[in-house]
Each structure stands twice: as structure tokens, then as C-alpha cells.
Design a protein around this motif. Structure first.
Motif, PDB file in Angstrom:
ATOM      1  N   GLN A 242      42.611  47.192  39.269  1.00  0.00           N
ATOM      2  CA  GLN A 242      42.066  46.392  40.260  1.00  0.00           C
ATOM      3  C   GLN A 242      42.123  44.926  39.987  1.00  0.00           C
ATOM      4  N   LYS A 243      41.721  44.506  38.753  1.00  0.00           N
ATOM      5  CA  LYS A 243      41.728  43.091  38.437  1.00  0.00           C
ATOM      6  C   LYS A 243      43.053  42.501  38.582  1.00  0.00           C
TER       7      LYS A 243
ATOM      8  N   HIS B  14      45.375  43.314  40.552  1.00  0.00           N
ATOM      9  CA  HIS B  14      45.892  43.051  41.897  1.00  0.00           C
ATOM     10  C   HIS B  14      45.235  42.029  42.546  1.00  0.00           C
ATOM     11  N   TYR B  15      43.891  41.655  42.179  1.00  0.00           N
ATOM     12  CA  TYR B  15      42.847  40.676  42.715  1.00  0.00           C
ATOM     13  C   TYR B  15      43.816  39.449  42.294  1.00  0.00           C
TER      14      TYR B  15
ATOM     15  N   CYS C  59      33.188  46.699  37.837  1.00  0.00           N
ATOM     16  CA  CYS C  59      34.042  46.057  38.549  1.00  0.00           C
ATOM     17  C   CYS C  59      33.694  44.923  39.480  1.00  0.00           C
ATOM     18  N   ASP C  60      34.036  43.581  39.066  1.00  0.00           N
ATOM     19  CA  ASP C  60      33.587  42.587  39.694  1.00  0.00           C
ATOM     20  C   ASP C  60      34.556  41.816  40.809  1.00  0.00           C
ATOM     21  N   VAL C  61      35.702  42.756  41.015  1.00  0.00           N
ATOM     22  CA  VAL C  61      36.317  42.340  42.147  1.00  0.00           C
ATOM     23  C   VAL C  61      36.501  43.012  43.089  1.00  0.00           C
ATOM     24  N   PRO C  62      36.788  42.659  44.354  1.00  0.00           N
ATOM     25  CA  PRO C  62      36.669  43.782  45.575  1.00  0.00           C
ATOM     26  C   PRO C  62      37.718  44.746  45.104  1.00  0.00           C
ATOM     27  N   ARG C  63      37.183  46.025  45.257  1.00  0.00           N
ATOM     28  CA  ARG C  63      37.653  47.398  44.867  1.00  0.00           C
ATOM     29  C   ARG C  63      38.751  47.909  46.070  1.00  0.00           C
ATOM     30  N   LYS C  64      39.825  48.035  45.686  1.00  0.00           N
ATOM     31  CA  LYS C  64      40.858  48.778  46.532  1.00  0.00           C
ATOM     32  C   LYS C  64      41.247  50.404  46.230  1.00  0.00           C
TER      33      LYS C  64
ATOM     34  N   LEU D  16      47.350  51.054  46.453  1.00  0.00           N
ATOM     35  CA  LEU D  16      47.914  50.264  45.382  1.00  0.00           C
ATOM     36  C   LEU D  16      49.241  51.067  44.784  1.00  0.00           C
TER      37      LEU D  16
END
Ligand SMILES: Cc1ncc(COP(=O)(O)O)c(C=O)c1O
Lengths: 446, 488
Positions: free
Chosen positions: A359-360, A362-363, B25-30, B35
Motif C-alpha cells: 500500500q505504502k 504504491h502511495y 495503514c495511514d495511506v488510502p488503501r487499495k 495492484l
């Protein structure tokens, strides 16, 4: 007398007297005069313990360490979180001051830990058998190539150029001497170029070696490569990032014959490159050709379960020049760190680590490309690391980031000159959104 | 030691237990599926254990209690130099400035690491009488392999590629011939003479223009100094070969004699032996390789250099054999060895060798009345007894070793070197007191008596360990190399 030598001068005198000697020099009479040291070694004066600590703190203080800097550098060594338990277990003298478990009755701790480690490596890689560890990922990969050549009785090894450059150099160093004929397969869109592989593979090929995720962070399509390798009777060797195995198709599921990799991400500090550990696992048909120590379960006369080093007829102390490898000491304590790490993270935790990385990263990729200052280089899916192209030399970019206490990604041009201004950025579970935003902000420059 | 069986960690697993703690998780989760395409994802999850933190800590603590370390007690394992591992070295090696440094950080940010490696290189070169040292090899055997590759590259560079034979003594450690084979050499064995040293006449007879070199451990694996070393060096050099020094036994000679002055061209050291770094249950070690001036161009890349007040990694070495390992070797092990040398200095190292050799000779003198001593003369840091006398009573060296376990000792190395029947190779090291040695002597004498009077007691040993003798034949015939159950 040194603080680590308990016998006093007086005691030493008594012992010498028992030997009928008047001075310690007499102990060394078998050393010919011409081979004896004529003048003291030119070494610094011995330091007391407080002086030593201060001296070491001074040297350590000359390095930028990741307690003070934020790290976006990976390329084969990663800043993953190490649970507190790992260091505490490793500090137990029974583990770190013992040696190879030659006497199983007083080494059950080490032996059982190795057995558990082997099991976990098999679970992660989807293979049947694993050894107790190799020196590092690069030597594990190299020994896998040697093993494949011997097993298939061919000597050509095809290695993807997207495998870690240092692993490929180690493979080449060894192959200059051991007769393996190493050829490289290029990449297209960051993945193994299947057309090139198809054109180069033949009945001479002993093994095809790929890394997953590869050096660019990209996830390879292992099953396709496996099929191609097997069509020509070659073995398929996968070097995997163990963290990624929580979510990515395992080498075993994809049809690999040998799975190796750098085990550092599993609970081992960066340590400026070592000590790390190489893991090594294979299909059971290859067991008798494996390098290194292997622990196995057995029983004593009373039927109690116990563990021993086994399958030793492969090894140097028995087979000498006919051994499957020359390895003796391995990276046992690092393998223990991996075992404790995998125990603490467990089935769910490792998946969460892998997911956070995914996740990170990709962010971060989106943040960087959204600035317009960084272009994508590849479009294939990646795991925790990716390549983007900067508008300036990466060394300049990284120097600027250093000013903000950020260790930027790898200047990939050093290894792949064709990827001009390429920046290999790694994002582990430890990086926060704030840190990533800061990276993107500072990377853009003024 | 605790005698209760410790279940495997997998057998302790209970679904839903956890020992880990990770941030949300502190970012927008996908969605994972957005992915990574499905066909690249894992089908069956890895069946790792699920335990709590307490479970994990208790488990590994319980395992540790089934181990014997140097801090637990005497560990006279010959050829392994199981000396005390100074605690302060562990502390300084854990400084963040060493542990929390990435190998690819810009050189300006790792000047401390490079300085330490540069100085370790120089100090080890001084100690061995070599020109430069590569810290890249991970262990002794890896050092051997690297050194042999260097020897081959050197010969090839002089148009002497036909030199494809390496000589090793019949007393050599197994890694010597194994490393020679991995480096692509043919191995020739030279026999030992009745004094336990290389048979010089036999060595001469092996000389030819195909000889690349001779590998020697000195003192050798019998604990004896090769007294003809300078003649041996001359013979090999005159035939165009090089001399390789296996430094496993350097504890006997540090500060007393240098391999370089004995005539050796290439050496490896085991930092996990002579230089006190802990053995870690089987590693990590470190096996730096030093060479004489003519061979420096062939060392692995990178070497660390210094100019204009700055340390740097030098990759521009066209004759180098290349890399033998990723990054720069087992750096953190080198940190501990560096700290050790800094706390010893010349005098300290010399005292190490003197005390180690004295301890070995004292033990040998006291034990040779009770056990056969095949080579009866002053030994170096270790000596090799033979259990042949006891064997006549049906008590083997293995039995003696197992009986020692009941006294709380780690036994000596057994059945090595191969040229001594029923070998017991004893290396006390300098960090043991006379009191410890005397107690060990008493135990060995008692076992010798038991072999005469109650051999069954020795043959049935150990009697006090958490498991008895384990069935190794079964382990090899019916290999169980991993847990195969299913977790709860
Ligand atoms: C004489 C000798 N040579 C070489 C080695 C191999 O060293 P390592 O285990 O560090 O590879 C040993 C180790 O036991 C040894 O005793």
C-alpha cells in the motif's frame, strides 16, 4: 595481564614449572628463528573498556544512522521493523556463544530452532526441504546454480539481468572457476524478456534463474518462466524476497525447483551489509545434492523426540573434495533471528507487513509521479520497490534529500546505465504517510 | 538443563493469537486485486505459527536452556577456539551507528564504517604479515575459496593457467580440499611424517609445473607447529607454487609469529576464533583474506581506500576476481573483532597466544598418563589424544565424549584429524583458569578409570542430559526435515 585471561602470572609460573620450563618463550621453540616476530606488532596501544566504548562511539557517530534519517533505500537490504523480542532472544548466551551443534544432547535448543527455521522456510517458499542457512542471498543463489548444473549434468546457466547485480557478480566470480557458463537474459518492461529467454534456452541449459520481486521491485510471472525452463529439462531457480512471500505466489506454487533468497528482511538489522543470511530450499528429489547443514528429527533410546544434524554424507568433513559444497560455518544466529521474527509476526503479521509495504509503496509511487517531476519507467506490477526517472541526476537529488535527513533511493544507473536518472525507491511498512509526503515534497526541489 | 520436552512452536500455535504490533495503514488503501493480478498472488497461505508474545519468549527461552554455550562452561572444542566472547564487544557492535546503516548509503554518510574496515584491514595485515586484507568472506571456508580463486587468477595472469593442482596434507580440515574443488582445482594429498608434520620428501615428489599451491594450517590440526615451514615454503615457491595459510589455528601464534614471515602468500583468519567474536550457534563468522603485495590486484572488489581525508570504496580494480559476497562482508562481526584488537594491542595478543599454548601444554602433560598421546612433544594451542587404550576395553572416543557431558563440559572435537585413530582434539584457549583445567583433568581421569572398571557407565552416557544419544542412522535413513502437521 589482559582482563580476559584468568590465570595470574604466578599461576602461569607454576604451570610452566610443571612443564619443566622457565619461561613462556620455551613453549615456542618449535617455531624456527626466522619465522618469529622480530619487533612488536605495529598496533595501537591497548584501550581500557571505558576508552574502547568512547572510541567505538566516536567511530559509530561518523555514520548517518537510520534512527536519525528516514530511509527509502532498499536494493536488496531493507529497513523493516524488528520486534523487540528478536534482540532479546539473540542475546541469550546459550544461543550466541555456542557453536555448530555437533553434540546434539547439549544442543537441542539450536537444533530445534533450526528445524523450526527449515519448516518456516519451506512454508514460505512452498518447497519440500530447506537447509540451515547460507552466507547470504548472493551465495545461496550461486550455490543453487552449481547444484543445478550437477543435478542436470549440463553447465549453462541463464540468469535474468533483473536479478540483483551483486548476486550476478558473485555468480560470475564463482563460474570463472567452477565451469558454469553464465548467460544473461534481458528485460522488457522491467520483467524477464520471455522472447529472449525462449531464443536462448536449449538442451544445454541447466537452470534459469530469476528474482522475485526482481531488482526493479517488479513481480515476475514465474509460472510462465517455469514452464519454459521445464520444457527444456532445465531447473527453475527463484530468488525471492521472503516478506513478499506472504502474499505473492510462492516459488513452489509457481513450479520452481530451488528457492533461495536474502533473509535479511526477516528480523536482521541492516548492519552496513552483513551479517545477513541466505535461505536455500528445494524439491525433495534434490535433497542429497543440497549444500550446508540440515537438521532432522529422530529419537533417543527411550523414544524421546530429539534433533540432530543429518544427511552429513553430503558435507566437507566427510566427503572432502567430493562434498556438495565447502560451506562449514553458516549464519546460524541470523537464521535464529529469522525464526524468531517469523514466530512473532506469524501467519497474520507477515501478511500485514507485506500489505503495508504494498500500500505504502504504491502511495509513494503515485505521489512522486503526480508531481510531474518523476516519470514511470516500467508499467508492470511491483511490490515494495519501484523505479522512476528523475529530471536531474539522482546523485544531486539524493544529496538534496540528505539535507532533510532523508536517505533517498538507489541511483540505479550505477548498475543499469541504460536507465538514465533512474531512481529505485523502497517503501517498507515503517514509512509513514508524513514521511512519504515529505519525500515527494523535497524531491521536487525548488 | 531443563528436561521437559519443548513442543515445536507450530504445536503451540492457536488460531487468532498474535505477538506482533503494527501501525494501521495511514495511506488510502487499495484493493490488492487492483495492484497485483490474481495469477501472481499466493494461493495457500504460509502456515506460520500464531502465538502470543509471552508464548514466543517462553518458547525460545526454553530452547536456549537446552544449549551449552561458552558462558555455560568449559568448551574445549579443538580447532574452534571457543574462547570467552567479551561482553563490551557485543555492546559496541549494537550501536545504531553500526547496526542502522544501509550498505548503499552515500559514502559521505558512512565514513565511520569505512574507517573501521580500513583500519581492520590494516591491523589484520600487520598481524599476519600481509600487504592488504579483504573483509568480504563470510567464514573460514569462504576465505579459503576466495584465497584459492586469487591464486588461480594470479597464475592465469602469468600465463600459468595449467597450474590446476592444490596440495593439502592428510591432516587438513575437510573444508580445505572442498574449497579447492569448488575453485576448480584438482586436489593432491601429501602425507604426514611420524612427527605429525608434512613429509618433506613426499612433498618434493609432488612438485611439478602443474602445482598451483599448498594449503597448510600452522600449527597444524595436530596442534603442532610445522617446524620445516621455511623449507616447505622454499620447495613450493621454487616449483612456482604459492602457499595458502588456513588461519583457523592462529590463536597459537598471534603476536609471536606471522604467516607472512613463515613464507605464506595468502592467509585467511577466522575472526570467530582468534579474534573472539561469538560463534552464534554455527555462525555468523568472518573469514578475512590477506595477501602479499603481488596478489593485491586480485583481491575481491571493493577494497577500502583513503585519500584526502576521506575513505572510499574502490571498485576500479581490473584484475580483481570480482565479488564473493554481496556488500562488504559480515561487517558487524568485523566491528567486534576490531574492538577486540583495540583492547588487546600487541602485548595483549602475545599474552593470548602464550596463555593459550601454556594451557594446552599443561592439560596435555596431565592427561597423557591416562590417554594415548600419539605425538608426544610440546604442542601449540591444542593437542590430539587418541582413545585407543580405552577402545581396547570397548569404550570408544564417542563414549568418552558423551560421558563428558555428564560433567557439564562440551566435549573436545572427536574423530578429527583423520590421521589419528579415535581422536580427541582438545583446545582449552587462554580464557580458562588453572582451576577449570584441573577440574576437567579430574573428570577425564575419572572417565579413564571408568573405562577400566565400569565401561558400561561410559558406553551408556550421557546420563544427565535432556535427551540421551539420538538415533542418527534413523535421522538419515528416514529423513524428517520439517514439521508436517497442521496448526490449530
Ligand atoms: C582447520 C580449520 N579450517 C577451516 C575451518 C572452516 O572454518 P569456517 O567454519 O569458519 O568456515 C575450520 C572450522 O572449523 C577449521 O577448524
Amino acid at each position: 595481564m589482559s582482563r580476559y585471561i584468568p590465570n595470574t602470572r604466578h599461576q602461569q609460573g607454576e604451570m610452566l614449572k610443571e612443564l619443566g620450563m622457565g619461561s613462556p618463550e620455551q613453549l615456542f621453540e618449535s617455531i624456527p628463528e626466522e619465522a618469529r616476530l622480530k619487533k612488536p606488532l605495529d598496533l595501537p596501544k591497548a584501550l581500557s573498556e571505558p576508552e574502547l566504548v568512547k572510541h567505538m562511539q566516536e567511530i559509530a557517530g561518523k555514520n548517518a544512522n537510520l534512527d536519525e534519517y528516514t530511509c527509502f533505500l532498499g536494493a536488496g537490504a531493507y529497513d523493516h521493523y524488528i520486534p523487540s523480542v528478536v534482540g532479546h532472544v539473540l542475546s541469550r548466551q546459550e544461543f550466541y556463544t555456542s557453536y555448530t551443534p555437533y553434540q546434539p544432547e547439549i544442543s537441542q535448543g539450536t537444533l530445534q530452532a533450526i528445524f523450526e527455521y527449515q519448516t518456516m522456510i519451506c512454508q514460505l517458499t512452498g518447497m519440500d526441504v530447506a537447509n540451515a542457512s547460507m552466507y547470504d542471498g548472493a551465495t545461496a543463489l550461486t550455490e543453487a546454480a552449481v547444484m543445478a548444473c550437477q543435478a542436470v549434468k549440463r553447465n549453462e546457466v541463464l540468469v535474468a539481468s533483473s536479478v540483483h547485480p551483486e548476486s550476478r557478480t558473485v555468480l560470475k566470480t564463482y563460474s570463472r572457476f567452477n565451469g558454469c557458463d553464465v548467460k544473461e537474459i534481458g528485460y522488457s518492461d522491467g520483467r524477464v524478456d520471455l522472447e529472449e529467454l525462449e531464443s536462448k534456452i536449449s538442451g544445454r541449459t541447466a537452470a534459469v534463474i530469476v528474482q522475485n520481486p526482481n531488482f526493479f521491485g517488479i513481480i515476475e510471472n514465474l509460472s510462465e518462466i517455469a514452464a519454459l525452463a521445464h520444457k527444456y529439462g532445465a531447473l527453475f531457480i527463484v530468488s525471492a524476497d521472503p516478506i513478499s512471500l506472504a502474499v505473492l505466489k510462492s516459488p513452489g506454487e509457481a513450479g520452481a525447483d530451488i528457492a533461495v533468497g536474502e533473509g535479511q528482511p526477516l528480523g536482521n538489522p541492516l548492519n552496513f551489509g552483513g551479517p545477513y543470511l541466505g535461505f536455500f530450499a528445494a524439491k525433495k528429489e534434490l535433497l542429497r545434492r543440497m549444500p550446508g547443514r540440515i537438521a532432522g528429527e529422530t529419537i533417543d533410546a527411550e523414544g524421546r523426540r530429539g534433533f540432530v544434524l543429518t544427511m552429513q554424507t553430503r558435507e566437507q568433513h566427510i566427503r572432502r573434495e567430493k562434498a556438495t559444497s565447502n560451506i562449514c560455518s553458516n549464519q546460524a544466529l541470523n537464521a535464529l533471528a529469522a525464526t524468531v521474527y517469523l514466530t512473532v509476526m506469524g501467519k497474520q503479521g507477515l501478511k500485514e507487513v507485506a500489505d503495508l509495504c504494498l500500500q505504502k509503496s504504491h502511495y509513494a509511487y503515485e505521489k512522486l509521479t503526480a508531481t510531474g517531476k518523476f516519470q514511470p519507467v516500467f508499467s508492470a506490477p511491483f511490490f515494495k520497490e519501484f523505479v522512476v526517472r528523475a529530471k536531474e541526476p539522482v546523485s544531486d537529488l539524493n544529496r538534496r534529500l540528505l539535507g532533510s535527513k532523508i536517505i533517498g533511493g538507489l541511483e540505479i544507473e550505477k548498475f543499469y546505465p541504460e536507465i538514465q536518472n533512474g531512481w529505485l525507491v523502497a517503501v517498507t511498512e515503517k514509512r509513514t504517510r508524513e514521511e512519504i509526503d515529505q519525500l515527494a515534497g523535497k524531491a521536487v526541489g525548488v | 538443563m531443563s528436561s521437559r520436552e519443548v513442543k515445536l512452536i507450530f504445536e503451540k500455535s492457536r488460531e487468532g493469537r498474535r505477538a506482533y504490533s503494527l501501525p494501521e495503514c495511514d495511506v488510502p488503501r487499495k484493493d490488492m486485486a487492483d495492484l497485483i493480478p490474481e495469477e501472481l498472488l499466493r494461493q495457500t497461505p504460509a502456515d506460520l505459527p500464531e502465538v502470543s508474545e509471552v508464548d514466543a519468549v517462553r518458547h525460545f527461552t526454553a530452547l536456549s536452556r537446552r544449549n551449552h554455550g561458552v558462558d555455560s562452561g568449559f568448551y574445549p572444542l579443538g580447532s574452534c577456539t571457543m574462547k570467552y566472547n567479551p561482553k563490551v564487544n557485543e555492546d559496541v557492535a549494537r550501536l545504531s551507528g553500526f547496526t542502522r546503516v544501509h550498505p548503499y548509503q552515500p559514502e559521505d554518510t558512512v565514513q565511520g564504517c569505512l574507517e573501521l574496515m580500513y583500519k581492520a584491514d590494516r591491523m589484520l595485515a600487520e598481524i599476519t604479515g600481509m600487504e592488504r586484507v579483504s573483509l568480504q568472506p563470510a567464514a573460514g571456508a569462504h576465505g579459503e575459496l576466495t584465497g584459492l580463486m586469487i591464486i588461480k587468477a594470479y597464475h592465469e595472469s602469468r600465463g600459468q593457467g595449467k597450474r590446476n593442482k592444490i596440495i593439502v596434507p592428510d591432516s587438513a580440515h575437510g573444508t580445505n580440499p572442498a574449497s579447492a574443488a569448488v575453485a576448480g582445482f584438482e586436489v593432491l594429498e601429501v602425507k604426514s611424517n611420524e612427527r605429525g608434520c608434512v613429509d618433506v620428501e613426499a612433498l618434493k615428489a609432488l612438485m611439478s609445473d602443474e602445482i598451483a599451491g599448498l594449503m597448510l594450517t600452522n600449527p597444524n590440526t595436530l596442534g603442532l607447529f610445522e617446524e620445516n615451514i621455511t623449507e616447505i615454503a622454499e620447495i613450493v615457491h621454487n616449483a612456482g607454487g604459492l602457499l595458502y595459510y588456513d588461519g583457523a589455528n592462529a590463536n597459537a601464534i598471534v603476536g609471536i609469529s606471522r604467516p607472512g614471515d613463515m613464507g605464506f602468500d595468502v592467509v585467511h583468519l577466522n575472526l570467530h576464533k582468534t579474534f573472539s567474536t561469538p560463534h552464534g550457534g554455527g555462525g555468523p563468522g568472518s573469514g578475512p583474506v590477506g595477501v602479499k603485495k603481488e596478489l593485491v590486484p586480485f583481491l575481491p572488489v571493493p577494497l577500502i581506500e583513503y585519500s584526502d581525508g576521506r575513505y572510499y570504496l574502490d571498485y576500479d580494480r581490473p584484475l580483481s576476481i570480482g565479488r564473493v559476497k554481496s556488500f562488504y562482508g559480515n561487517f558487524n562481526v568485523v566491528v567486534k573483532a576490531y574492538a577486540y584488537i583495540m583492547s588487546q594491542g600487541h602485548e595483549g595478543l602475545k599474552e593470548v597466544a602464550q596463555a593459550a599454548v601454556l594451557n594446552a601444554n599443561y592439560l596435555m602433560k596431565k592427561l597423557k598418563e591416562y590417554y594415548h598421546l600419539p605425538y608426544d612433544r610440546v604442542c601449540m594451542h591444542e593437542f590430539v589424544l587418541s582413545g585407543v587404550k580405552q577402545k581396547e576395553k570397548g569404550v570408544s572416543t564417542l563414549d568418552i565424549a558423551k560421558r563428558l557431558l555428564d560433567f557439564g563440559y562440551h566435549p573436545p572435537t572427536v574423530y578429527f584429524p583423520l590421521i589419528v585413530k579415535e581422536a580427541l582434539m582438545i583446545e582449552p584457549t587462554e580464557t580458562e583458569s588453572k582451576e577449570t583445567l584441573d577440574e576437567f583433568i579430574d573428570a577425564m581421569i575419572q572417565i579413564a578409570r571408568e573405562a577400566e572398571t565400569e565401561p558400561e557407565k561410559v558406553k551408556g552416557a550421557p546420563h544427565t542430559t535432556v535427551v540421551g544419544r539420538l538415533d542418527e542412522v534413523r535421522a538419515a535413513r528416514m529423513p524428517v526435515l520439517r514439521w508436517t502437521g497442521h496448526s490449530k
